[in-house]
Design a protein around this motif. Structure first.
Motif, PDB file in Angstrom:
ATOM      1  N   GLY A 146      -8.890  -2.236   0.647  1.00  0.00           N
ATOM      2  CA  GLY A 146      -9.354  -0.879   0.821  1.00  0.00           C
ATOM      3  C   GLY A 146      -9.703  -0.472   2.595  1.00  0.00           C
ATOM      4  O   GLY A 146      -9.215   0.114   3.056  1.00  0.00           O
ATOM      5  N   SER A 147      -9.798  -1.810   2.872  1.00  0.00           N
ATOM      6  CA  SER A 147     -10.174  -1.980   4.114  1.00  0.00           C
ATOM      7  C   SER A 147      -8.814  -1.611   5.207  1.00  0.00           C
ATOM      8  O   SER A 147      -8.962  -2.011   6.377  1.00  0.00           O
ATOM      9  CB  SER A 147     -10.642  -3.316   5.186  1.00  0.00           C
ATOM     10  OG  SER A 147     -12.215  -2.887   4.298  1.00  0.00           O
ATOM     11  N   ILE A 148      -7.438  -2.129   4.334  1.00  0.00           N
ATOM     12  CA  ILE A 148      -6.702  -2.337   5.637  1.00  0.00           C
ATOM     13  C   ILE A 148      -5.924  -0.844   6.064  1.00  0.00           C
ATOM     14  O   ILE A 148      -5.996   0.471   5.334  1.00  0.00           O
ATOM     15  CB  ILE A 148      -5.515  -2.289   4.087  1.00  0.00           C
ATOM     16  CG1 ILE A 148      -4.951  -3.922   3.612  1.00  0.00           C
ATOM     17  CG2 ILE A 148      -4.152  -2.292   5.435  1.00  0.00           C
ATOM     18  CD1 ILE A 148      -4.399  -4.352   2.806  1.00  0.00           C
ATOM     19  N   PRO A 149      -6.271  -0.962   7.384  1.00  0.00           N
ATOM     20  CA  PRO A 149      -5.853   0.441   7.964  1.00  0.00           C
ATOM     21  C   PRO A 149      -4.464   1.349   8.918  1.00  0.00           C
ATOM     22  O   PRO A 149      -4.031   0.678   9.353  1.00  0.00           O
ATOM     23  CB  PRO A 149      -7.120   0.128   9.326  1.00  0.00           C
ATOM     24  CG  PRO A 149      -6.353  -1.145   9.857  1.00  0.00           C
ATOM     25  CD  PRO A 149      -5.767  -1.731   8.388  1.00  0.00           C
ATOM     26  N   PHE A 150      -4.431   1.794   7.041  1.00  0.00           N
ATOM     27  CA  PHE A 150      -2.766   1.903   7.051  1.00  0.00           C
ATOM     28  C   PHE A 150      -2.647   3.061   8.787  1.00  0.00           C
ATOM     29  O   PHE A 150      -1.081   3.059   8.885  1.00  0.00           O
ATOM     30  CB  PHE A 150      -2.369   2.565   5.579  1.00  0.00           C
ATOM     31  CG  PHE A 150      -1.716   1.245   5.039  1.00  0.00           C
ATOM     32  CD1 PHE A 150      -1.064   0.708   5.633  1.00  0.00           C
ATOM     33  CD2 PHE A 150      -2.718   1.047   4.457  1.00  0.00           C
ATOM     34  CE1 PHE A 150      -0.142  -0.645   4.383  1.00  0.00           C
ATOM     35  CE2 PHE A 150      -2.243   0.053   3.205  1.00  0.00           C
ATOM     36  CZ  PHE A 150      -1.212  -0.422   3.487  1.00  0.00           C
ATOM     37  N   ALA A 151      -3.812   4.042   8.760  1.00  0.00           N
ATOM     38  CA  ALA A 151      -2.784   4.853   9.974  1.00  0.00           C
ATOM     39  C   ALA A 151      -3.017   4.581  11.257  1.00  0.00           C
ATOM     40  O   ALA A 151      -1.944   4.414  11.829  1.00  0.00           O
ATOM     41  CB  ALA A 151      -4.002   5.838   9.575  1.00  0.00           C
TER      42      ALA A 151
ATOM     43  N   LEU B   5       0.760   7.219   1.788  1.00  0.00           N
ATOM     44  CA  LEU B   5       1.391   6.252   1.111  1.00  0.00           C
ATOM     45  C   LEU B   5       0.604   4.700   1.047  1.00  0.00           C
ATOM     46  O   LEU B   5       1.017   4.629   0.258  1.00  0.00           O
ATOM     47  CB  LEU B   5       3.148   5.571   0.876  1.00  0.00           C
ATOM     48  CG  LEU B   5       3.964   7.435   0.033  1.00  0.00           C
ATOM     49  CD1 LEU B   5       5.507   7.215   0.352  1.00  0.00           C
ATOM     50  CD2 LEU B   5       3.464   7.635  -0.979  1.00  0.00           C
ATOM     51  N   GLY B   6       0.699   5.156   1.639  1.00  0.00           N
ATOM     52  CA  GLY B   6       0.167   2.815   2.194  1.00  0.00           C
ATOM     53  C   GLY B   6      -1.387   3.171   1.894  1.00  0.00           C
ATOM     54  O   GLY B   6      -1.914   1.998   0.847  1.00  0.00           O
ATOM     55  N   ASP B   7      -2.253   4.770   2.202  1.00  0.00           N
ATOM     56  CA  ASP B   7      -3.627   4.248   1.213  1.00  0.00           C
ATOM     57  C   ASP B   7      -3.795   5.117   0.218  1.00  0.00           C
ATOM     58  O   ASP B   7      -4.565   3.915  -0.659  1.00  0.00           O
ATOM     59  CB  ASP B   7      -4.357   5.584   2.436  1.00  0.00           C
ATOM     60  CG  ASP B   7      -4.754   5.244   4.009  1.00  0.00           C
ATOM     61  OD1 ASP B   7      -4.830   4.499   4.024  1.00  0.00           O
ATOM     62  OD2 ASP B   7      -4.559   6.017   4.352  1.00  0.00           O
ATOM     63  N   ALA B   8      -2.649   5.321  -0.440  1.00  0.00           N
ATOM     64  CA  ALA B   8      -2.786   5.675  -2.238  1.00  0.00           C
ATOM     65  C   ALA B   8      -2.339   4.187  -2.649  1.00  0.00           C
ATOM     66  O   ALA B   8      -3.402   3.619  -3.654  1.00  0.00           O
ATOM     67  CB  ALA B   8      -1.995   6.221  -2.527  1.00  0.00           C
ATOM     68  N   PHE B   9      -1.692   3.328  -1.716  1.00  0.00           N
ATOM     69  CA  PHE B   9      -0.712   2.387  -2.979  1.00  0.00           C
ATOM     70  C   PHE B   9      -1.613   0.899  -2.523  1.00  0.00           C
ATOM     71  O   PHE B   9      -2.090  -0.186  -3.296  1.00  0.00           O
ATOM     72  CB  PHE B   9       0.447   1.799  -1.566  1.00  0.00           C
ATOM     73  CG  PHE B   9       0.714  -0.190  -2.866  1.00  0.00           C
ATOM     74  CD1 PHE B   9       1.589   0.026  -3.140  1.00  0.00           C
ATOM     75  CD2 PHE B   9       0.739  -0.774  -1.507  1.00  0.00           C
ATOM     76  CE1 PHE B   9       1.736  -1.029  -4.080  1.00  0.00           C
ATOM     77  CE2 PHE B   9       0.984  -2.016  -2.124  1.00  0.00           C
ATOM     78  CZ  PHE B   9       1.343  -2.599  -3.381  1.00  0.00           C
ATOM     79  N   LYS B  10      -2.735   0.862  -2.218  1.00  0.00           N
ATOM     80  CA  LYS B  10      -3.967  -0.416  -1.826  1.00  0.00           C
ATOM     81  C   LYS B  10      -4.857   0.226  -2.912  1.00  0.00           C
ATOM     82  O   LYS B  10      -5.796  -0.760  -3.378  1.00  0.00           O
ATOM     83  CB  LYS B  10      -4.531   0.341   0.036  1.00  0.00           C
ATOM     84  CG  LYS B  10      -5.702   0.507   0.516  1.00  0.00           C
ATOM     85  CD  LYS B  10      -5.479   0.464   1.531  1.00  0.00           C
ATOM     86  CE  LYS B  10      -6.736   2.260   2.225  1.00  0.00           C
ATOM     87  NZ  LYS B  10      -6.760   1.596   3.797  1.00  0.00           N
TER      88      LYS B  10
END
Length: 208
Positions: free
Chosen positions: A14-19, A58-63
């Motif tokens: 969840g911490s992965i900052p895709f933005a 998409l990245g935030d939803a995927f994680k």
């Protein structure tokens, strides 16, 4: 895998900052340096780069989806429902307070949508439909997020009553809804004061 280990894994995902990652890939400014300062898809959209905003979403939803998916398959059988619920909350918490960004993250809406999709596709569809309806009629992203979160919590308990959804999962969804409401405190104040920016209005602070 133990519940604690799954919670830690979910939090890190969840911490992965895709933005931030997507913005760097598109050579855009750090999303924490403009607009609301919020590392989320809505703030990235302020740059005018719809593709970057879409990839962030998409990245935030995927994680969120991946964290729950892994918990569903790796949790110990005796506590699977509880472990999955904890992972769902931990992934959302990771997005809101990411270790990689010194605990200054987004508001969790996109990640929560991925979590819901992994928990129950119908629950996710209902929440997304609610968001779209509220956003279409009222043009407030923050209001749509708050109503959708409340709807998801209510519907999760309804599914439990129909013996289709674990109680632990319903409690987890309710906890996520409360977390989203907490992160939207400023938006709630703006909505009450009539100063919240509308979708497409180029102002406001309803950033996710």
């Amino acid at each position: 895998m133990s519940t604690v280990a799954l919670a830690l894994l979910a939090y890190v995902l969840g911490s992965i900052p895709f933005a931030v990652i997507v913005s760097r890939a598109f050579t855009l400014p750090d999303p924490r340096s403009y607009g609301s300062g919020n590392p989320g898809a809505t703030n990235v959209l302020r740059t005018g780069k719809k593709a970057a905003a879409a990839l962030t979403l998409l990245g935030d939803a995927f994680k969120g989806w991946l964290a729950v998916f892994l918990a569903q398959r790796m949790a110990e059988s005796g506590s699977a429902a509880f472990a999955v619920a904890v992972a769902a909350v931990a992934a959302t918490l990771g997005h809101m307070y990411p270790v990689f960004l010194r605990f200054r993250g987004g508001k969790g809406v996109s990640t929560a949508s991925g979590v819901l999709l992994a928990l129950d596709p119908w629950l996710a569809a209902g929440a997304v439909a609610t968001w779209l309806i509220i956003a279409f009629f009222f043009r407030f992203s923050s209001l749509a997020a708050l109503v959708a979160a409340a709807f998801a919590a209510f519907f999760a308990f309804f599914l439990h009553g129909m013996d289709r959804f674990p109680l632990a999962g319903a409690v987890g969804v309710a906890a996520i809804a409360l977390m989203i409401a907490w992160r939207h405190q400023a938006n709630i104040r703006n909505l009450i004061a009539g100063t919240e920016g509308r979708i497409g209005g180029g102002s406001g602070s309803a950033q996710h």
